[in-house]
Each structure stands twice: as structure tokens, then as C-alpha cells.
Design a protein around this motif. Sequence first.
Motif, mmCIF file in Angstrom:
data_model
loop_
_atom_site.group_PDB
_atom_site.id
_atom_site.type_symbol
_atom_site.label_atom_id
_atom_site.label_comp_id
_atom_site.label_asym_id
_atom_site.label_seq_id
_atom_site.Cartn_x
_atom_site.Cartn_y
_atom_site.Cartn_z
ATOM 1 N N ALA A 162 0.833 -1.202 0.000
ATOM 2 C CA ALA A 162 0.000 0.000 0.000
ATOM 3 C C ALA A 162 0.871 1.257 0.000
ATOM 4 O O ALA A 162 0.618 2.206 -0.752
ATOM 5 N N ALA A 163 1.921 1.203 0.856
ATOM 6 C CA ALA A 163 2.819 2.358 0.934
ATOM 7 C C ALA A 163 3.484 2.600 -0.417
ATOM 8 O O ALA A 163 3.610 3.743 -0.868
ATOM 9 N N ALA A 164 3.853 1.501 -1.078
ATOM 10 C CA ALA A 164 4.508 1.625 -2.374
ATOM 11 C C ALA A 164 3.537 2.213 -3.392
ATOM 12 O O ALA A 164 3.904 3.067 -4.201
ATOM 13 N N ALA A 165 2.277 1.748 -3.343
ATOM 14 C CA ALA A 165 1.267 2.238 -4.285
ATOM 15 C C ALA A 165 0.987 3.712 -4.043
ATOM 16 O O ALA A 165 0.759 4.486 -4.977
#
Lengths: 270, 445
Positions: A265-268
Motif C-alpha cells: 500500500a505504501a509503495a502504491a
Amino acid sequence: MSKTPLFEVENLHVSIEDKEILKGIDLTVNDGEVHALMGPNGSGKSTLAYVIAGHPDYEVTEGTIRYKGEDILEWSPDERAQKGLFLAFQYPTVIPGVSMASFLRMAVKNVREARAEEIALNGGEAKPFTPREFRKLMREKMEMLKMDDSFATRYLNEGFSGGEKKRAEILQMALLEPQLAVLDETDSGLDIDALKVVSEGVNALHDSSDMAMLLITHYQRLLNYIKPDYVHIVMDGRIVREGGPELALELEEKGYENIRKDVAAAAAGN
Amino acid sequence: MSATLTQETGFSRDAVVALSEMKNEPTWLRDARLQAWDVYESIPMPARTDEEWRRTDVRALKLGNLHPFSPNGHKEPSLESLLSGFEKGGVTDRDAQAGILVQKDAATAWAEANPALVDQGVIYCDIDTAAREHEELFKQYFMTQAVPVDFGKFEALHAALWQGGSFLYVPKGVSIEEPFRSFTTSTHPANSVFTHTLIVLEQGAEAFLVDAYGSETFEGQSLASGVVELILGKASKLRYVQMQDWGRDMWSFMTERATLASDATLNSLHVTLGSRFSKSSIGSHLQGEDALAEMLGISFADGDQFFDHHTWQLHESPYATSDLEFKTALKENARTVYSGLIKVSEGAQKTDAYQQNRNLVLSREARADSIPNLEIAANDVRCTHGATISQVVPEHIFYLQARGVPYTEAQKLIVEGFFRPVIDRIPVEEIQGFLEGAIARKVGI
Ligand SMILES: Nc1ncnc2c1ncn2[C@@H]1O[C@H](COP(=O)(O)OP(=O)(O)O)[C@@H](O)[C@H]1O
Ligand SMILES: [Mg+2]
């Protein structure tokens, strides 16, 4: 300028049989620090341990490993051990016919001689180490790890239970007195009593020297006994999260799947 | 009497006569040699079509270039100088031995036996002395039972040209713990050494003999053709160790047969380290009930050495046990053959026979063959055999290296570990130490 760290892994990429397993690992360990490396099965933890120890099957395709500021990638495994690196194997090898005592004597002799040479190079003088002292030291350490006397005459890891093998690894560590020890899942296969004994042994060594440690585990359990200064979570060949001891607790609570989702999620979100 | 040095080469009837004359032998003994010569001439050279010689090529051995025997040597001033070539296989504590014999070339250079044992009727002397002073025993046992003269080509040649050697006779009920130590050495190029060991244990006797063969490496080829006969009476116990460390010019042939009466126990160990070519045929005839033969072997071949071991566990009586473990390590271009037969005769019920051959190959070029065989004519027996040919496991080397042990030392530990279970079965520290040293030397430390 700050002091040279004891141990640095920089952008380490490692392949085996043309398959990339480690995809850019960065890790710095200073004297006396305890680092925990956690991650699910197959994430590459043992691969990192093997590469640090110099296993010939793993190919470093990019990046470096430095020990006391020196690039160690060209060093043979025995040279690394002689200079103070130690790996407690996840699956210690059985070597038929080689007695524990004769093997340990040879290992300690080689490591001590190398150390004495280094001390001499720096103008110092190493204490000579007699067979008698070796026996004394061995008895002492075996007692500390609550190991039976008969153990010394047995063949290397032959017929040892899982727990005995792990104790034997820690005994070797205690005798070789490394400056950086990598413990690969030393807790697996140990019942709670054995885990206590082994952890106490490890802690005693750590407290009596400035030995740094990289504890590889995928459970929080071990960290109840050996307190890490830093925790790194590795997934699919990369370190995805880093923090203090609280990270291990968070991991315990959430499980690897949720951490994986958080990371995704953080990467997205980026 | 002048010792005539035969400068002639090649084997002949004349050489047999010359040897017998040099030794001043009685007519009956000379005639026995000549009869053996006739047998030798009547047997064809082993060919590769013979099963036992299928993997063994003796064509490169040029018998015509060899001296059939070398002259009678004089006694050496000291035992130490005689044994200087034997390294740790030598005698470290003379008082701890029951007797010492040294054969140098064709003659005995040293002979001593503990007088207290001689008083009990024990005989320990060379074969020449045995033939002269113990004619009856000699005639009864020498190449008549265990290895008869017509056993084969090289055995017949041996019967014609035997020299020196050891004869050990232990009377009924006498038990000796300390070892008898026999040494055989060769000190000339193109030499031939025919050494013979004959051990006779009467009922309930116990003894221990160590045969060591060794020499430096000379130019060209030399020949060692040995015969060992072990006669174990009822409930007797023999420990026999043979350590072969010939120079690299040596072509060594050795035939050994033991006969075991009921309740007899043989513990044998054959160590093969030296020579260019070595062919050993080692057999135990279990002729009595509850006999037990433990047969162990350690060999380590390097360079262009060729070793061939044939073993025979011959169960001729019921309720006997044989337990064989032969281990070989090979490096460089070495080549080894192991072939073992467990043969159980009709009626040898309740036989318990075990045969294991393991080979550790340390180089790409080395090659080991292992051929286990069973021939069983009884129906209520237990026979187990196993053979393995393997290489050093890289993970083992890595594990040891990861503990600071350098590569060559790691290899040495592993090879020593490979042999360790056999070494541990020899309860004699001096020999264990010798073996450890020999293995370390061979691995190349
Ligand atoms: N010798 C090998 N040959 C092929 N693949 C390997 C080998 N060693 C490890 N791997 C692969 O590398 C990945 C990481 O393995 P490993 O480092 O043992 O993980 P961990 O210790 O985190 O469980 C796995 O997918 C594994 O299958
Ligand atoms: Mg692992």
C-alpha cells in the motif's frame, strides 16, 4: 568523520543458478549491536547468511560486503572465519568420522593462530594457547550450554537431535569468539528449556565482549530472550521495514501477510 | 662361505639353485624349491581373461629385468638404523614388543624374541631358521594348507624363491598380549623380495603380529611377492596387521589365507599405501563352528598407483561369522579395484557374513571399481554386502572452512573421518597414530 562500522552490506544482489534471490540489501552493524533479521520462509535470509560466510554456490552480482572497512567478497570462507565472522548454520552438516573434539581443536587452532598473527602485525603479542587451556575452555563452555561430556567424542553432528546440533553451533561460537556472529534460526528445533539455555549462553558471550550479532529468525520468540537493538524485515530479497524492538512485536501481532500489504500500500501510495 | 651376488637377471632354475646354495640349505629343502619351480613353469602367466585378473594388467612388469634375489646381507649394527626407513611404523618402545624380526632383501638382519616367551615354547624366527631348527613344523605347515604351492603362478614362484620372513608358533594355551613386529625392506633397484609369514596358533593360544613392508623408491621396477599363512587352532585368537608402504618402483603381489578352526577369532587389518602396483588376495577359511573373522582394510592410492584387493570370506562350517570392512581413498590418477566374495558352502547353515567396501574418490581422474559377490549354497544364512563409491561432499568442506579450517586441512579431516570407523576398531594406539600420520601425508599436508 564517524568511526568505520564493523560490518556493512551495501546494495547486495545475489543469484543462485541465475535466479536472483537478494535484490539489493543494505545493512550496517556496529560493534556490540544486536540486529534481528526477520522474514517469511524463502525470503532470502539464509542466502544472506551463506553469502556472508562465503558459500561458493552463491554469486554476488552487485554490491559489496565490508568488514572493518575491507571488502570481503574475495576472501575464502576460512579466511572470513579467521578474521572474526561466524555463522551458526540453520541446518548444521553431519560429517561422519570427524570427532567433535578433533574438529574443534583444529578450528580453534586456526582461528587463534590467525588472530595472533594479526596482533603481532599490530605490534602486540598474543598469549600462547595450550592444549590444556583448550580442554579447560571447552569444558567450561560445554557446562555453560549444559552439554553432556560424551559429546566431545561423538562424530560431528552425527546422530545429534535438532536441539543438540543447535547447541553445538553455539558451542563453536563460544570457542571461536567471533566479532560478528550470524545466527540462522538457532531457535528452531529448540524446546523452551533448550531455548533458555542457548539464549543465556549467547547473552553471556555478548555481554562479555563487544561481539555484534545478526539474529535470523521468523518468530518473535527468540527475541524475548535475546533483545535486539534493531529489527529488519526482509521479504522477497529486500528489506521492507526497519525499526527498533517494537517492530518485532508489531510483526508478531499482525503477521507477515499484513506487513506485506502495508508495504504494498505504501509503495502504491508513493 | 662367500655371499655370491647374483648379477644375473630373470628367473631361472639356476637362480633357485644359487639361492639354496647361498643359504647352505639341506637337499630336501633345495628339492622342495625346485619342485615349486617346476610348478611355476607349468602355470601360465595370469591373463586378463581370468576373472581374478580381469582388471589387473601385469604385462608392464618385466620379470626378465629383475634380480631373483639379492645377496645375503650382513647384520646391521643397530636396530634403529634398520628401522630408520619405517617412520612411525617403527618400534617406539622396544620393551613393549614380544619380538622383532627384520628382513633386509634376501636375508634376516635382526631377530629377537622375548626369552620368557621362548621358555614357554613360543617360536619366533625367520623361515630359514624354522626350516632348519623346526623341520617338522615347517614341513607340516609351510605352503601345504593355507596357501599350497600350486595356488597360482606367483605363489609357485614364491615357493621356489622365498627368503627370510617370519615364523610364529604359539603352543596350546599360551596367550601373548604384546605384538610381534616383523619388518621387510628392499634396498636395491630391480630387486625381488619374497617374504613369507607363517603363524601357527595351537588351541587357545593368543597372539598379535604386525607385518610392515617398506622401502625407498628406486629406478625401474622391483618385485615383492609375499605369502601369508595364518593357521588358527581351536579357540585361538590372532590379531594380524599388515602395513604395506613399498617404494613406488615396487610391484607387489600378496596372497594371504587364514584357516580358522572352531571358536577361533581372527582380527586382521591390511593397510595399503605404497608400491606402484599392488595386488592382494586376502581370504579366510572358516572351517570350524563359531569361528569369527574380522577383516579390515585401509588403502589410500595416489599418483599413478594401482591397487587391487580381492577378498574371500569362505564359510565352510555352520555358525561362523565373518565381518569385512575395506575402505579406499584415491586421489590424482590412482586406480583401485575391490572385489569381494562371500562363499557359503553347502551345510554352512547359520552363517553370518557381512561385507562392506567404501571408496572415497578425491579427484576427477581417479577411478575405483567395486565388485561384491555372493555365492551361497546353504539356505539358512545371513549375508549382507554393500559397496559405495563417493566423492567429498562440498557442503562438508564449506562447513569446516566456515569454522576457520583451511581447504586442505578440511579435506584431511574428511578423509580421516572416512577411515576413522576402521581405525577405531584397532585397539592399538601406536598403529592408530601411524595411520593418522600416513593419511595426513597422503592427503598432502
Ligand atoms: N541452493 C539453492 N538452489 C536453488 N535455489 C535456492 C538455493 N538456496 C536457496 N534457494 C532459493 O532461494 C530462496 C531463498 O531461500 P533462503 O535464503 O533459504 O530463504 P529463507 O532462509 O529466508 O527461508 C528460496 O526461494 C529458495 O528456494
Ligand atoms: Mg533459512
